[in-house]
Design a protein around this motif. Structure first.
Motif, PDB file in Angstrom:
ATOM      1  N   LYS A 187       0.817  -1.231   0.000  1.00 21.16           N
ATOM      2  CA  LYS A 187       0.000   0.000   0.000  1.00 21.16           C
ATOM      3  C   LYS A 187       0.846   1.274   0.000  1.00 21.16           C
ATOM      4  O   LYS A 187       0.487   2.284   0.611  1.00 21.16           O
ATOM      5  N   ILE A 188       1.996   1.206  -0.662  1.00 17.99           N
ATOM      6  CA  ILE A 188       2.830   2.406  -0.807  1.00 17.99           C
ATOM      7  C   ILE A 188       2.950   2.703  -2.294  1.00 17.99           C
ATOM      8  O   ILE A 188       3.423   1.866  -3.074  1.00 17.99           O
ATOM      9  N   LEU A 189       2.487   3.895  -2.672  1.00 19.23           N
ATOM     10  CA  LEU A 189       2.481   4.265  -4.089  1.00 19.23           C
ATOM     11  C   LEU A 189       3.577   5.295  -4.362  1.00 19.23           C
ATOM     12  O   LEU A 189       3.527   6.411  -3.862  1.00 19.23           O
ATOM     13  N   VAL A 190       4.590   4.882  -5.154  1.00 20.11           N
ATOM     14  CA  VAL A 190       5.594   5.833  -5.645  1.00 20.11           C
ATOM     15  C   VAL A 190       5.407   5.888  -7.160  1.00 20.11           C
ATOM     16  O   VAL A 190       4.503   5.251  -7.703  1.00 20.11           O
ATOM     17  N   LYS A 191       6.234   6.641  -7.857  1.00 18.72           N
ATOM     18  CA  LYS A 191       6.069   6.709  -9.313  1.00 18.72           C
ATOM     19  C   LYS A 191       7.182   5.897  -9.974  1.00 18.72           C
ATOM     20  O   LYS A 191       8.368   6.144  -9.745  1.00 18.72           O
ATOM     21  N   ASN A 192       6.746   4.947 -10.798  1.00 21.77           N
ATOM     22  CA  ASN A 192       7.710   4.158 -11.566  1.00 21.77           C
ATOM     23  C   ASN A 192       7.974   4.912 -12.864  1.00 21.77           C
ATOM     24  O   ASN A 192       7.131   4.948 -13.753  1.00 21.77           O
ATOM     25  N   VAL A 193       9.137   5.545 -12.972  1.00 22.06           N
ATOM     26  CA  VAL A 193       9.419   6.374 -14.152  1.00 22.06           C
ATOM     27  C   VAL A 193      10.342   5.650 -15.138  1.00 22.06           C
ATOM     28  O   VAL A 193      10.809   6.253 -16.105  1.00 22.06           O
ATOM     29  N   GLY A 194      10.594   4.369 -14.878  1.00 19.17           N
ATOM     30  CA  GLY A 194      11.571   3.601 -15.644  1.00 19.17           C
ATOM     31  C   GLY A 194      11.346   3.581 -17.149  1.00 19.17           C
ATOM     32  O   GLY A 194      12.302   3.446 -17.919  1.00 19.17           O
ATOM     33  N   LYS A 195      10.079   3.731 -17.583  1.00 19.15           N
ATOM     34  CA  LYS A 195       9.818   3.616 -19.016  1.00 19.15           C
ATOM     35  C   LYS A 195       9.715   4.999 -19.688  1.00 19.15           C
ATOM     36  O   LYS A 195       9.518   5.089 -20.895  1.00 19.15           O
ATOM     37  N   MET A 196       9.883   6.047 -18.899  1.00 16.19           N
ATOM     38  CA  MET A 196       9.713   7.393 -19.464  1.00 16.19           C
ATOM     39  C   MET A 196      10.825   7.772 -20.422  1.00 16.19           C
ATOM     40  O   MET A 196      10.620   8.512 -21.383  1.00 16.19           O
ATOM     41  N   HIS A 197      12.045   7.303 -20.130  1.00 15.14           N
ATOM     42  CA  HIS A 197      13.202   7.678 -20.950  1.00 15.14           C
ATOM     43  C   HIS A 197      14.338   6.712 -20.611  1.00 15.14           C
ATOM     44  O   HIS A 197      14.453   6.290 -19.448  1.00 15.14           O
ATOM     45  N   PRO A 198      15.192   6.364 -21.606  1.00 12.80           N
ATOM     46  CA  PRO A 198      16.285   5.427 -21.309  1.00 12.80           C
ATOM     47  C   PRO A 198      17.176   5.868 -20.133  1.00 12.80           C
ATOM     48  O   PRO A 198      17.691   5.027 -19.397  1.00 12.80           O
ATOM     49  N   LEU A 199      17.331   7.188 -19.926  1.00 14.53           N
ATOM     50  CA  LEU A 199      18.160   7.646 -18.800  1.00 14.53           C
ATOM     51  C   LEU A 199      17.520   7.293 -17.456  1.00 14.53           C
ATOM     52  O   LEU A 199      18.167   7.372 -16.418  1.00 14.53           O
ATOM     53  N   LEU A 200      16.246   6.926 -17.485  1.00 17.00           N
ATOM     54  CA  LEU A 200      15.525   6.648 -16.231  1.00 17.00           C
ATOM     55  C   LEU A 200      15.268   5.158 -16.014  1.00 17.00           C
ATOM     56  O   LEU A 200      14.498   4.786 -15.118  1.00 17.00           O
ATOM     57  N   THR A 201      15.895   4.331 -16.834  1.00 18.09           N
ATOM     58  CA  THR A 201      15.694   2.888 -16.674  1.00 18.09           C
ATOM     59  C   THR A 201      15.967   2.500 -15.223  1.00 18.09           C
ATOM     60  O   THR A 201      16.965   2.926 -14.638  1.00 18.09           O
ATOM     61  N   ASP A 202      15.056   1.718 -14.646  1.00 20.67           N
ATOM     62  CA  ASP A 202      15.185   1.255 -13.255  1.00 20.67           C
ATOM     63  C   ASP A 202      15.108   2.381 -12.233  1.00 20.67           C
ATOM     64  O   ASP A 202      15.673   2.264 -11.144  1.00 20.67           O
ATOM     65  N   CYS A 203      14.445   3.457 -12.589  1.00 13.85           N
ATOM     66  CA  CYS A 203      14.334   4.578 -11.637  1.00 13.85           C
ATOM     67  C   CYS A 203      12.925   4.675 -11.042  1.00 13.85           C
ATOM     68  O   CYS A 203      11.932   4.433 -11.724  1.00 13.85           O
ATOM     69  N   LEU A 204      12.887   5.033  -9.784  1.00 10.39           N
ATOM     70  CA  LEU A 204      11.631   5.319  -9.084  1.00 10.39           C
ATOM     71  C   LEU A 204      11.707   6.737  -8.541  1.00 10.39           C
ATOM     72  O   LEU A 204      12.765   7.165  -8.081  1.00 10.39           O
ATOM     73  N   ARG A 205      10.596   7.445  -8.623  1.00 14.58           N
ATOM     74  CA  ARG A 205      10.548   8.804  -8.064  1.00 14.58           C
ATOM     75  C   ARG A 205       9.685   8.766  -6.799  1.00 14.58           C
ATOM     76  O   ARG A 205       8.513   8.365  -6.853  1.00 14.58           O
ATOM     77  N   VAL A 206      10.299   9.158  -5.702  1.00 18.15           N
ATOM     78  CA  VAL A 206       9.627   9.048  -4.409  1.00 18.15           C
ATOM     79  C   VAL A 206       9.371  10.455  -3.869  1.00 18.15           C
ATOM     80  O   VAL A 206      10.317  11.199  -3.586  1.00 18.15           O
ATOM     81  N   THR A 207       8.101  10.816  -3.738  1.00 17.60           N
ATOM     82  CA  THR A 207       7.765  12.125  -3.163  1.00 17.60           C
ATOM     83  C   THR A 207       8.057  12.087  -1.672  1.00 17.60           C
ATOM     84  O   THR A 207       7.791  11.080  -1.008  1.00 17.60           O
ATOM     85  N   VAL A 208       8.604  13.192  -1.160  1.00 15.35           N
ATOM     86  CA  VAL A 208       8.866  13.262   0.282  1.00 15.35           C
ATOM     87  C   VAL A 208       7.532  13.462   0.997  1.00 15.35           C
ATOM     88  O   VAL A 208       6.783  14.389   0.683  1.00 15.35           O
ATOM     89  N   GLY A 209       7.235  12.559   1.921  1.00 15.06           N
ATOM     90  CA  GLY A 209       5.969  12.643   2.657  1.00 15.06           C
ATOM     91  C   GLY A 209       6.196  13.159   4.068  1.00 15.06           C
ATOM     92  O   GLY A 209       7.174  13.873   4.338  1.00 15.06           O
ATOM     93  N   THR A 210       5.296  12.784   4.970  1.00 19.97           N
ATOM     94  CA  THR A 210       5.494  13.133   6.385  1.00 19.97           C
ATOM     95  C   THR A 210       6.620  12.248   6.931  1.00 19.97           C
ATOM     96  O   THR A 210       6.934  11.206   6.326  1.00 19.97           O
ATOM     97  N   PRO A 211       7.213  12.603   8.079  1.00 21.77           N
ATOM     98  CA  PRO A 211       8.264  11.742   8.641  1.00 21.77           C
ATOM     99  C   PRO A 211       7.802  10.288   8.793  1.00 21.77           C
ATOM    100  O   PRO A 211       8.556   9.355   8.489  1.00 21.77           O
ATOM    101  N   GLU A 212       6.557  10.074   9.208  1.00 19.86           N
ATOM    102  CA  GLU A 212       6.052   8.692   9.390  1.00 19.86           C
ATOM    103  C   GLU A 212       5.984   7.979   8.042  1.00 19.86           C
ATOM    104  O   GLU A 212       6.386   6.822   7.915  1.00 19.86           O
TER     105      GLU A 212
END
Ligand SMILES: Cc1ncc(COP(=O)(O)O)c(C=O)c1O
Length: 361
Positions: free
Chosen positions: A318-343
């Motif tokens: 139940k944790i949703l981050v953004k899988n950006v791996g297919k957006m561009h070859p420079l981003l292969t295997d990349c995940l974008r994680v928004t900074v949330g609350t400390p918890e």
């Protein structure tokens, strides 16, 4: 041939509509939102304020009060005005429509915010992307060459950049802005400015072809859909002709006018988010398998083997981050994680670390 095939432009038919993942019951770290709700007392005051708004009337399309508040609070240079958009998405769309002449093109370093290319294509403009370096910095020789050969009508520079988090030094941006003089407009998109070390808003008077664009979304008001941009009066007056007259609804305008004077609250939240960004980046850097790209935005881009699988397992938790791996070859295997609350950040990190140590299927 069906009506749809005959009448809808092929470049529209070949696109897919903008996908937004279902985030119900998720720890939502996918969309660079501010994770903090308004304090209860402020919510109540806002409710009372909005109750007074005349919903039976159209907005006053000059939005004078709101624009003056924005100019005063966000360092818009004296003598400069702003233009409002239903999110900066709408401003980007309006710029594309205004410049959509036969043969014109729009340029940006890529990977970057997808709406630059999408809006350009919807308006019938060609989009030219110039890849960043492997370290996700600007490739200055490639950019200068592309500007000289393609002569874009609009060059978008998102600083900090999405989805990379990269911060481009102002010296570099000025070289590109100078190169665009007499060629086209430069849109400096400062959507992530609340988390960044600087802004070029004050430099607007130096460049008649520069547009500085910002949004309330990352500050903590994504639901209002309110973006603004400033530029020389002569240029704004032309884009203004494309703006639908009542594009900001009365509730959004009234909410923004009421909330923006509380900017100290949003500044404090941004400072907490920046501190959490450092905490999260440092913790992720300690993991051998993970590459963490430097970020000056409210998210962190990481590269990890089997990102796709880890993304799916995070979803199961139940944790949703953004899988950006297919957006561009420079981003292969990349995940974008928004900074949330400390918890939320701790929960993400603990889950992520446990998934890293699981055997791969
Ligand atoms: C660089 C950049 N510009 C603009 C936007 C869109 O902002 P808005 O919510 O104002 O449409 C985003 C959204 O993620 C973004 O990343």
């Amino acid at each position: 041939m069906s009506l749809i095939t005959r009448l809808i432009r092929p470049e529209i038919r070949s696109q897919t509509s903008y996908y937004v993942a279902d985030a119900s019951n998720m720890v939502k770290l996918d969309a660079m939102e501010n994770p903090y709700a308004l304090p209860e007392t402020l919510k109540i005051q806002l409710g009372a304020h909005l109750a007074q708004v005349a919903l039976n009337r159209y907005p006053v399309p000059s939005y004078l009060d709101l624009k003056q508040t924005i100019c005063r609070l966000f360092g818009v240079p004296a003598g400069y005005d702003v233009m409002l958009g239903n999110g900066s998405d709408e401003l980007i769309a309006m710029l594309s429509v205004a410049c959509a002449q036969t043969g014109a093109c729009v340029m940006a370093p890529i990977p970057t915010f997808v709406m630059y290319a999408v809006s350009a294509q919807l308006a019938g403009l060609r989009f030219v992307g110039v890849p960043l370096t492997a370290e996700l910095t600007l490739d200055m020789p490639a950019m200068l060459e592309a500007i000289a050969t393609e002569r874009p009508a609009i060059l978008y520079l998102a600083n900090p950049n999405n989805p990379t988090g990269s911060w481009f030094e102002h010296e570099q941006l000025i070289v590109l802005i100078e190169a665009m003089r007499d060629i086209g407009f430069v849109v400096l998109d400062e959507a992530y400015q609340p988390f960044a070390p600087g802004s070029m808003m004050a430099q607007l008077p130096q460049f008649a072809h520069l547009i500085v664009m910002r949004t309330m979304s990352k500050l903590g008001l994504a639901g209002l859909r309110l973006g603004y941009m400033s530029a020389a009066a002569e240029l704004l007056a032309e884009i203004e002709k494309v703006r639908p007259p009542y594009n900001i609804n009365v509730l959004s305008a009234a909410a923004a006018e009421f909330l923006l004077p509380h900017s100290a609250l949003f500044d404090q939240q941004a400072a907490t988010i920046c501190a959490q960004r450092s905490w999260l980046s440092t913790a992720l850097q300690e993991l051998k398998a993970v590459k963490v790209f430097p970020s000056q935005a409210n998210f962190v881009l990481i590269k990890v083997p089997n990102a796709e699988q880890i993304f799916k397992k995070l979803l199961e938790h139940k944790i949703l981050v953004k899988n950006v791996g297919k957006m561009h070859p420079l981003l292969t295997d990349c995940l974008r994680v928004t900074v949330g609350t400390p918890e939320e950040n701790r929960l993400f990190l603990e889950t992520f670390v446990s998934l890293l140590s699981e055997p791969l299927s």
